[in-house]
Design a protein around this motif. Structure first.
Motif, short mmCIF file in Angstrom:
data_model
loop_
_atom_site.label_atom_id
_atom_site.label_comp_id
_atom_site.label_asym_id
_atom_site.label_seq_id
_atom_site.Cartn_x
_atom_site.Cartn_y
_atom_site.Cartn_z
N ILE A 1 0.84 -1.20 0.00
CA ILE A 1 0.00 0.00 0.00
C ILE A 1 0.87 1.25 0.00
CG2 ILE A 1 -1.71 1.32 1.31
CD1 ILE A 1 -2.95 -1.27 2.22
N GLY A 2 2.01 1.19 0.73
CA GLY A 2 2.93 2.33 0.73
C GLY A 2 3.44 2.63 -0.67
N ASN A 3 3.77 1.58 -1.42
CA ASN A 3 4.19 1.77 -2.81
C ASN A 3 3.07 2.36 -3.66
OD1 ASN A 3 6.76 0.86 -2.41
ND2 ASN A 3 6.40 -1.19 -3.21
N ALA A 4 1.84 1.88 -3.44
CA ALA A 4 0.70 2.40 -4.18
C ALA A 4 0.52 3.90 -3.91
CB ALA A 4 -0.57 1.62 -3.82
N ILE A 5 0.68 4.30 -2.66
CA ILE A 5 0.59 5.72 -2.30
C ILE A 5 1.72 6.50 -2.97
CG2 ILE A 5 0.84 7.34 -0.39
CD1 ILE A 5 -0.55 5.24 1.39
N ASP B 1 -3.60 3.08 -9.58
CA ASP B 1 -3.61 3.65 -10.94
C ASP B 1 -2.38 4.52 -11.14
OD1 ASP B 1 -6.11 2.50 -11.64
OD2 ASP B 1 -7.13 4.05 -10.49
N GLY B 2 -1.24 4.07 -10.60
CA GLY B 2 -0.02 4.88 -10.61
C GLY B 2 0.79 4.78 -11.89
N ILE B 3 2.11 4.99 -11.72
CA ILE B 3 3.00 5.10 -12.89
C ILE B 3 3.27 3.77 -13.55
CG2 ILE B 3 4.13 7.15 -11.94
CD1 ILE B 3 6.49 5.39 -11.14
N GLY B 4 2.99 2.65 -12.87
CA GLY B 4 3.21 1.33 -13.44
C GLY B 4 4.68 0.96 -13.53
N ILE B 5 4.93 -0.25 -14.00
CA ILE B 5 6.30 -0.80 -14.07
C ILE B 5 6.63 -1.11 -15.52
CG2 ILE B 5 7.84 -2.63 -13.26
CD1 ILE B 5 5.62 -3.06 -11.01
N PRO B 6 7.73 -0.56 -16.05
CA PRO B 6 8.10 -0.87 -17.44
C PRO B 6 8.27 -2.37 -17.64
CG PRO B 6 9.39 0.97 -16.61
CD PRO B 6 8.63 0.42 -15.44
N GLU B 7 7.88 -2.85 -18.81
CA GLU B 7 7.90 -4.28 -19.09
C GLU B 7 9.30 -4.87 -18.95
OE1 GLU B 7 6.59 -7.41 -22.65
OE2 GLU B 7 6.14 -5.25 -22.80
N ASN B 8 10.32 -4.13 -19.41
CA ASN B 8 11.70 -4.64 -19.33
C ASN B 8 12.21 -4.75 -17.90
OD1 ASN B 8 11.88 -4.85 -22.11
ND2 ASN B 8 12.78 -2.80 -22.38
N ASP B 9 11.59 -4.01 -16.99
CA ASP B 9 12.02 -4.04 -15.59
C ASP B 9 11.31 -5.11 -14.77
OD1 ASP B 9 13.72 -1.94 -16.04
OD2 ASP B 9 12.36 -0.40 -15.28
N GLN B 10 10.22 -5.63 -15.28
CA GLN B 10 9.36 -6.50 -14.47
C GLN B 10 10.05 -7.79 -14.04
OE1 GLN B 10 5.49 -7.04 -16.25
NE2 GLN B 10 5.13 -4.84 -16.48
N LYS B 11 10.94 -8.33 -14.89
CA LYS B 11 11.61 -9.58 -14.53
C LYS B 11 12.58 -9.41 -13.37
CE LYS B 11 15.04 -8.91 -18.19
NZ LYS B 11 15.60 -9.46 -19.45
N HIS B 12 12.98 -8.17 -13.09
CA HIS B 12 13.93 -7.91 -11.99
C HIS B 12 13.23 -7.36 -10.74
CE1 HIS B 12 17.16 -8.51 -14.85
NE2 HIS B 12 16.65 -7.58 -15.64
N SER C 1 1.12 -5.22 -14.41
CA SER C 1 1.39 -3.78 -14.42
C SER C 1 1.55 -3.29 -15.85
CB SER C 1 2.65 -3.47 -13.61
OG SER C 1 2.84 -2.07 -13.53
N SER C 2 1.19 -2.04 -16.04
CA SER C 2 1.36 -1.37 -17.33
C SER C 2 1.71 0.08 -17.06
CB SER C 2 0.07 -1.47 -18.15
OG SER C 2 0.20 -0.78 -19.39
N VAL C 3 2.68 0.60 -17.79
CA VAL C 3 3.13 1.98 -17.57
C VAL C 3 1.97 2.96 -17.72
CG1 VAL C 3 4.65 3.80 -18.44
CG2 VAL C 3 5.49 1.46 -18.25
N ASN C 4 1.84 3.82 -16.71
CA ASN C 4 0.81 4.87 -16.65
C ASN C 4 -0.61 4.33 -16.49
OD1 ASN C 4 2.76 6.93 -16.95
ND2 ASN C 4 2.67 6.76 -19.18
N HIS C 5 -0.75 3.03 -16.29
CA HIS C 5 -2.07 2.45 -16.08
C HIS C 5 -2.17 1.70 -14.75
CE1 HIS C 5 -2.26 3.19 -20.44
NE2 HIS C 5 -3.58 3.28 -20.26
N GLY C 6 -1.12 1.76 -13.94
CA GLY C 6 -1.19 1.20 -12.61
C GLY C 6 -0.70 -0.24 -12.49
N THR C 7 -0.80 -0.74 -11.24
CA THR C 7 -0.25 -2.06 -10.91
C THR C 7 -1.21 -2.79 -9.97
OG1 THR C 7 2.00 -1.18 -11.10
CG2 THR C 7 1.75 -3.27 -9.92
#
Length: 395
Positions: free
Chosen positions: A299-303, A330-341, A380-386
């Motif tokens: 939740i802290g990350n979501a905030i 509905d935050g900044i999301g996680i780039p696809e290339n970063d998700q595996k790490h 997750s999707s960039v600019n569409h949240g996680t």
């Protein structure tokens, strides 16, 4: 004969070096471990004075020890724990712990030396000294920076994060110093937090917006540093194997409602945390402290990674098979290339910018979840949240 064969096998296969000498200091036996330590073959040393394995001044002093023993009957050293220096065949020196025992054998006295190599231990001690000095410097720098401007606070936080990131591959021995340093930070952090609160209280009659603004910045900076220290303490305990889950039955809904109320207090302006539970059962058997830490982090990350005027969904569900916890933003999301790490220690997505963080939170959440036999997943999707999902078996 069987006992003699057994004794010989023990000596030949001992991890530590074993050397026996006569009462005149002549080497009579040397096992393979001792040969390896001193880089000699048995033929090269048996029959020679033990001083051949000693560097100056021990070599010259040894004859005095033998002479004194022959006159007084009292050996120079009997017992365990003496640290001495050995001399290898190639002239290099190394430290070892020497234990000496006097043995009556075939009507005469012989002395048996047990040799434990201290080379790695000494290297580790030197590394610890250097690392302790380095941490002391960091503590002093951070303490001074806390008394300065908000900009200095942020810079100090970045330095701590970068310094500790460089040290992430150090051994458990070094991680103890991380724990020590983290505890040492708490005293100045608590003092700054208390002073900021007092300033805020005493400034109330003045109704000065500037004071309130800057006191708020100090509190936020202290909160960020405290979060960093807590992350490193949690990581140190995990790495040291000190975290053992305590499974108890408790009311998940009550815990979730308390967390929602507490996290709402630190949410951004017009950020709303919406909690909902599905299912007629409220009771689970997990470690409430570890679970609370996981939910707080998510939740802290979501905030942190969502903007003002947004909703954060917090859902729990209990059925016959699983307890499921979902946190959606509905935050900044996680780039696809970063998700595996994402669950690697010290990793942060490339789009986090200047948003503070250590890159440890999700690693800790994943490890806590695993300790409770659960599973963590996300979409997750960039600019569409996680969406993060924690699942725990009910049986």
């Amino acid at each position: 004969m069987e006992n003699a064969a057994l004794l010989n096998a023990i000596i030949q296969n001992a991890i530590d070096g074993i050397i026996t000498i006569s009462d005149r200091g002549i080497i009579e036996l040397i096992n393979p471990s001792a040969c390896k330590l001193f880089d000699y073959t048995p033929e090269e040393v048996i029959g020679k004075n033990i001083s051949v394995l000693m560097p100056p001044p021990d070599r010259s002093n040894h004859d005095n020890y033998i002479s004194r023993y022959q006159h007084t009957g009292v050996p120079h050293i009997i017992g365990i724990g003496r640290e001495v220096t050995g001399l290898r065949k190639d002239g290099t020196k190394f430290p070892f712990r020497l234990g000496v025992s006097e043995v009556q054998y075939s009507g005469r006295k012989i002395f048996t030396g047990f040799i434990h190599d201290l080379s790695r231990q000494k290297e580790a001690e030197e590394q610890l000294k250097d690392y302790a000095a380095h941490l002391e410097e960091l503590v002093e720098e951070r303490t001074l920076s806390l008394k300065n401007t908000v900009t200095e606070l942020h810079r100090a936080k970045e330095e701590v994060s970068q310094s500790l990131e460089k040290e992430k591959e150090l051994s458990q021995l070094k991680s103890r110093f991380v724990s020590m340093a983290s505890h040492e930070f708490r005293t100045p952090l608590s003092a700054v937090q208390l002073s900021a609160s007092l300033i805020d209280k005493y400034a109330e009659p003045f109704e000065n917006g500037h004071i309130t603004k800057h006191v708020g910045k100090i509190k936020n900076a202290v909160g960020n540093l405290t979060t960093i220290l807590n992350d490193f303490l949690s990581l140190e305990k995990l790495e040291a194997g000190k975290v053992e889950p305590t499974f108890i039955r408790f009311d998940l809904v009550k815990l979730a409602e308390d967390i929602t109320e507490e996290m709402q207090m630190v949410a951004k302006q017009n950020q709303n945390i919406i909690y909902q539970h599905t299912g007629i059962n409220n009771i689970v058997t997990l470690d409430p402290n570890l679970l609370k830490n996981c939910i707080f982090n998510l939740i802290g990350n979501a905030i942190k990674y969502s903007g003002e005027n947004t909703f954060i969904e917090f859902n729990t569900e209990i059925n016959d098979q699983y307890c499921t916890i979902i946190i959606k933003d509905d935050g900044i999301g996680i780039p696809e290339n970063d998700q595996k790490h994402l669950f690697e220690a010290f990793f942060r997505a490339h789009n986090t910018g200047n948003i503070p963080g250590t890159g440890l939170g999700l690693n800790i959440v994943a490890r806590y979840t695993n300790l409770m036999y659960g599973h963590i997943d996300f979409k997750s999707s960039v600019n569409h949240g996680t969406i993060f999902t924690l699942s725990f078996p009910m049986s």
